[in-house]
Design a protein around this motif. Structure first.
Motif, PDB file in Angstrom:
ATOM      1  N   PRO A   1      42.556  -1.406  -3.135  1.00  0.00           N
ATOM      2  CA  PRO A   1      43.287  -2.476  -2.376  1.00  0.00           C
ATOM      3  C   PRO A   1      42.576  -2.485  -0.693  1.00  0.00           C
ATOM      4  CG  PRO A   1      44.738  -0.869  -3.356  1.00  0.00           C
ATOM      5  CD  PRO A   1      43.376  -0.347  -3.786  1.00  0.00           C
ATOM      6  N   SER A   2      42.075  -1.561  -0.323  1.00  0.00           N
ATOM      7  CA  SER A   2      41.480  -1.539   0.888  1.00  0.00           C
ATOM      8  C   SER A   2      40.096  -2.393   1.067  1.00  0.00           C
ATOM      9  CB  SER A   2      41.142   0.007   1.421  1.00  0.00           C
ATOM     10  OG  SER A   2      40.357   0.693   0.518  1.00  0.00           O
ATOM     11  N   ALA A   3      39.570  -2.950  -0.276  1.00  0.00           N
ATOM     12  CA  ALA A   3      38.315  -3.765  -0.370  1.00  0.00           C
ATOM     13  C   ALA A   3      37.462  -2.919  -0.414  1.00  0.00           C
ATOM     14  CB  ALA A   3      38.279  -4.705   0.653  1.00  0.00           C
ATOM     15  N   LYS A   4      37.502  -1.603  -0.737  1.00  0.00           N
ATOM     16  CA  LYS A   4      36.410  -0.538  -0.909  1.00  0.00           C
ATOM     17  C   LYS A   4      35.913  -0.575  -2.525  1.00  0.00           C
ATOM     18  CE  LYS A   4      37.045   3.929  -0.874  1.00  0.00           C
ATOM     19  NZ  LYS A   4      37.514   5.243  -0.626  1.00  0.00           N
ATOM     20  N   LEU A   5      34.451  -0.770  -2.540  1.00  0.00           N
ATOM     21  CA  LEU A   5      34.020  -0.785  -3.925  1.00  0.00           C
ATOM     22  C   LEU A   5      33.548   0.547  -4.136  1.00  0.00           C
ATOM     23  CD1 LEU A   5      33.098  -1.903  -6.651  1.00  0.00           C
ATOM     24  CD2 LEU A   5      30.683  -2.391  -5.326  1.00  0.00           C
ATOM     25  N   GLU A   6      34.476   1.388  -5.429  1.00  0.00           N
ATOM     26  CA  GLU A   6      33.838   2.644  -5.754  1.00  0.00           C
ATOM     27  C   GLU A   6      33.036   2.661  -7.009  1.00  0.00           C
ATOM     28  OE1 GLU A   6      37.305   5.140  -6.444  1.00  0.00           O
ATOM     29  OE2 GLU A   6      37.714   5.229  -4.170  1.00  0.00           O
TER      30      GLU A   6
ATOM     31  N   PHE B   1      34.276  -7.168  -1.212  1.00  0.00           N
ATOM     32  CA  PHE B   1      34.474  -5.829  -0.813  1.00  0.00           C
ATOM     33  C   PHE B   1      33.569  -5.815   0.785  1.00  0.00           C
ATOM     34  CE2 PHE B   1      31.009  -6.288  -3.614  1.00  0.00           C
ATOM     35  CZ  PHE B   1      29.899  -5.563  -3.081  1.00  0.00           C
ATOM     36  N   ASP B   2      34.369  -4.914   1.184  1.00  0.00           N
ATOM     37  CA  ASP B   2      33.919  -4.420   2.713  1.00  0.00           C
ATOM     38  C   ASP B   2      33.473  -3.075   2.796  1.00  0.00           C
ATOM     39  OD1 ASP B   2      35.188  -6.715   3.708  1.00  0.00           O
ATOM     40  OD2 ASP B   2      37.192  -5.693   4.005  1.00  0.00           O
ATOM     41  N   ALA B   3      33.307  -2.500   1.864  1.00  0.00           N
ATOM     42  CA  ALA B   3      32.770  -0.734   1.774  1.00  0.00           C
ATOM     43  C   ALA B   3      32.266  -0.816   0.452  1.00  0.00           C
ATOM     44  CB  ALA B   3      34.008   0.154   2.433  1.00  0.00           C
ATOM     45  N   ILE B   4      31.391   0.261   0.262  1.00  0.00           N
ATOM     46  CA  ILE B   4      30.894   0.959  -1.064  1.00  0.00           C
ATOM     47  C   ILE B   4      30.662   2.238  -0.940  1.00  0.00           C
ATOM     48  CG2 ILE B   4      28.945   0.863  -2.324  1.00  0.00           C
ATOM     49  CD1 ILE B   4      27.947  -1.952  -0.960  1.00  0.00           C
ATOM     50  N   GLU B   5      31.193   3.002  -1.809  1.00  0.00           N
ATOM     51  CA  GLU B   5      31.242   4.315  -2.052  1.00  0.00           C
ATOM     52  C   GLU B   5      30.721   4.761  -3.400  1.00  0.00           C
ATOM     53  OE1 GLU B   5      34.522   7.879  -2.331  1.00  0.00           O
ATOM     54  OE2 GLU B   5      34.495   6.597  -0.374  1.00  0.00           O
ATOM     55  N   LEU B   6      29.404   5.541  -3.612  1.00  0.00           N
ATOM     56  CA  LEU B   6      28.864   5.890  -4.803  1.00  0.00           C
ATOM     57  C   LEU B   6      29.171   7.377  -4.988  1.00  0.00           C
ATOM     58  CD1 LEU B   6      26.459   5.434  -6.666  1.00  0.00           C
ATOM     59  CD2 LEU B   6      24.963   6.226  -5.158  1.00  0.00           C
ATOM     60  N   HIS B   7      29.715   7.422  -6.024  1.00  0.00           N
ATOM     61  CA  HIS B   7      30.024   8.972  -6.529  1.00  0.00           C
ATOM     62  C   HIS B   7      29.030   9.264  -7.743  1.00  0.00           C
ATOM     63  CE1 HIS B   7      34.416   8.060  -5.665  1.00  0.00           C
ATOM     64  NE2 HIS B   7      33.479   7.755  -4.606  1.00  0.00           N
ATOM     65  N   GLY B   8      28.371  10.566  -7.379  1.00  0.00           N
ATOM     66  CA  GLY B   8      27.794  11.346  -8.634  1.00  0.00           C
ATOM     67  C   GLY B   8      26.402  10.780  -8.936  1.00  0.00           C
ATOM     68  N   GLY B   9      25.403  10.342  -8.062  1.00  0.00           N
ATOM     69  CA  GLY B   9      24.217   9.953  -8.383  1.00  0.00           C
ATOM     70  C   GLY B   9      23.777   8.543  -8.385  1.00  0.00           C
ATOM     71  N   GLY B  10      22.728   8.138  -8.752  1.00  0.00           N
ATOM     72  CA  GLY B  10      22.255   6.998  -8.908  1.00  0.00           C
ATOM     73  C   GLY B  10      21.515   6.472  -7.824  1.00  0.00           C
TER      74      GLY B  10
ATOM     75  N   ALA C   1      29.232   4.764   2.024  1.00  0.00           N
ATOM     76  CA  ALA C   1      29.340   6.058   1.642  1.00  0.00           C
ATOM     77  C   ALA C   1      28.926   6.501   0.317  1.00  0.00           C
ATOM     78  CB  ALA C   1      30.967   6.338   1.392  1.00  0.00           C
ATOM     79  N   VAL C   2      28.424   7.990   0.436  1.00  0.00           N
ATOM     80  CA  VAL C   2      28.065   8.469  -0.886  1.00  0.00           C
ATOM     81  C   VAL C   2      28.350   9.967  -1.037  1.00  0.00           C
ATOM     82  CG1 VAL C   2      25.986   9.551  -1.847  1.00  0.00           C
ATOM     83  CG2 VAL C   2      25.405   7.608  -0.809  1.00  0.00           C
ATOM     84  N   GLN C   3      28.987  10.113  -2.195  1.00  0.00           N
ATOM     85  CA  GLN C   3      29.635  11.460  -2.465  1.00  0.00           C
ATOM     86  C   GLN C   3      29.093  11.953  -3.563  1.00  0.00           C
ATOM     87  OE1 GLN C   3      33.911  11.055  -3.212  1.00  0.00           O
ATOM     88  NE2 GLN C   3      34.294  13.151  -3.087  1.00  0.00           N
ATOM     89  N   ALA C   4      28.787  13.314  -3.449  1.00  0.00           N
ATOM     90  CA  ALA C   4      28.060  14.326  -4.598  1.00  0.00           C
ATOM     91  C   ALA C   4      26.832  13.656  -5.214  1.00  0.00           C
ATOM     92  CB  ALA C   4      29.123  14.431  -5.901  1.00  0.00           C
ATOM     93  N   GLY C   5      25.851  13.264  -4.435  1.00  0.00           N
ATOM     94  CA  GLY C   5      24.724  12.792  -4.794  1.00  0.00           C
ATOM     95  C   GLY C   5      24.657  11.544  -5.086  1.00  0.00           C
ATOM     96  N   GLY C   6      23.195  10.992  -4.837  1.00  0.00           N
ATOM     97  CA  GLY C   6      22.845   9.516  -4.909  1.00  0.00           C
ATOM     98  C   GLY C   6      22.217   9.003  -3.774  1.00  0.00           C
ATOM     99  N   THR C   7      21.771   7.926  -3.886  1.00  0.00           N
ATOM    100  CA  THR C   7      21.142   7.292  -2.737  1.00  0.00           C
ATOM    101  C   THR C   7      21.503   5.750  -2.533  1.00  0.00           C
ATOM    102  OG1 THR C   7      19.152   8.726  -3.146  1.00  0.00           O
ATOM    103  CG2 THR C   7      18.728   6.672  -1.718  1.00  0.00           C
ATOM    104  N   ILE C   8      21.858   5.310  -1.244  1.00  0.00           N
ATOM    105  CA  ILE C   8      21.953   4.079  -1.065  1.00  0.00           C
ATOM    106  C   ILE C   8      20.972   3.684   0.241  1.00  0.00           C
ATOM    107  CG2 ILE C   8      23.542   2.315   0.050  1.00  0.00           C
ATOM    108  CD1 ILE C   8      25.784   3.871  -0.833  1.00  0.00           C
TER     109      ILE C   8
END
Length: 188
Positions: free
Chosen positions: A67-72, A30-39, A99-106
């Motif tokens: 398909p865009s190689a983004k890991l959700e 994957f080329d991108a990471i998007e974390l949703h909802g915490g963690g 990316a982070v959406q609606a909370g969480g930390t990277i």
């Protein structure tokens, strides 16, 4: 009352192993990471991409590759227990778009080689900390609250809408657009 306690203890004991042991997650590159909802997600250097749940379970957390190689990563489904302690480690040769959406930390851990560019976005709260990664250019966006931390040498592009902060270290040329509140702050 006496019959309820053993049943509660059995349910609790059955759920602890699912949350306590490290669990590898098999995924294509994957080329991108998007974390949703915490963690909490940590990005560490490694020869290949590898995803491991350190605390939590695929019973409650889902991973989808777009398909865009983004890991959700959806931190918590409808069956998620209260105070779910999700911790994920992602090994990668380089730091992907974050990316982070609606909370969480990277958090990006030390040890990565410098990169030409880093891209990070936070929406509706959360934090991305990339201070351990030296970049030539950083592109950041915060919408409706959250924080992004970067260390960049040449240029920083920061867009903030409806609150939030971009913190930076270094002496880059800063281009910013702030709408309805927010700050771009030098921290070093």
């Amino acid at each position: 009352m006496r019959t309820v306690l053993p049943m509660f203890a059995l349910v609790l004991a059955a759920s602890i192993p699912a949350l306590a042991r490290a669990q590898p997650v098999s995924l294509p590159p994957f080329d991108a990471i998007e974390l949703h909802g915490g963690g909490d997600v940590e990005i560490v250097p490694g020869p290949v991409q590898r995803v491991t749940i350190l605390s939590g379970s695929t019973q409650f957390t889902s991973f989808r590759l777009r398909p865009s190689a983004k890991l959700e990563i959806d931190a918590c489904n409808a069956r998620c227990p209260t105070n779910y302690p999700l911790r994920i480690r992602i090994e990668s040769p380089r730091v992907p778009t974050l990316a982070v959406q609606a909370g969480g930390t990277i958090v990006v851990r030390p040890g990565f080689a410098p990169q030409n560019q880093a891209v990070a976005a936070v929406s509706a709260g959360g934090t991305i900390d990339m201070r351990a990664l030296q970049t030539e250019a950083s592109v950041t966006a915060v919408n409706a609250g959250g924080d992004i931390y970067v260390r960049t040498r040449s240029s920083l592009t920061a867009a903030i809408s409806s609150g939030g902060r971009v913190h930076y270290a270094g002496h880059p040329n800063v281009e910013m657009a702030v709408h309805d509140g927010g700050d771009v702050v030098r921290d070093d």
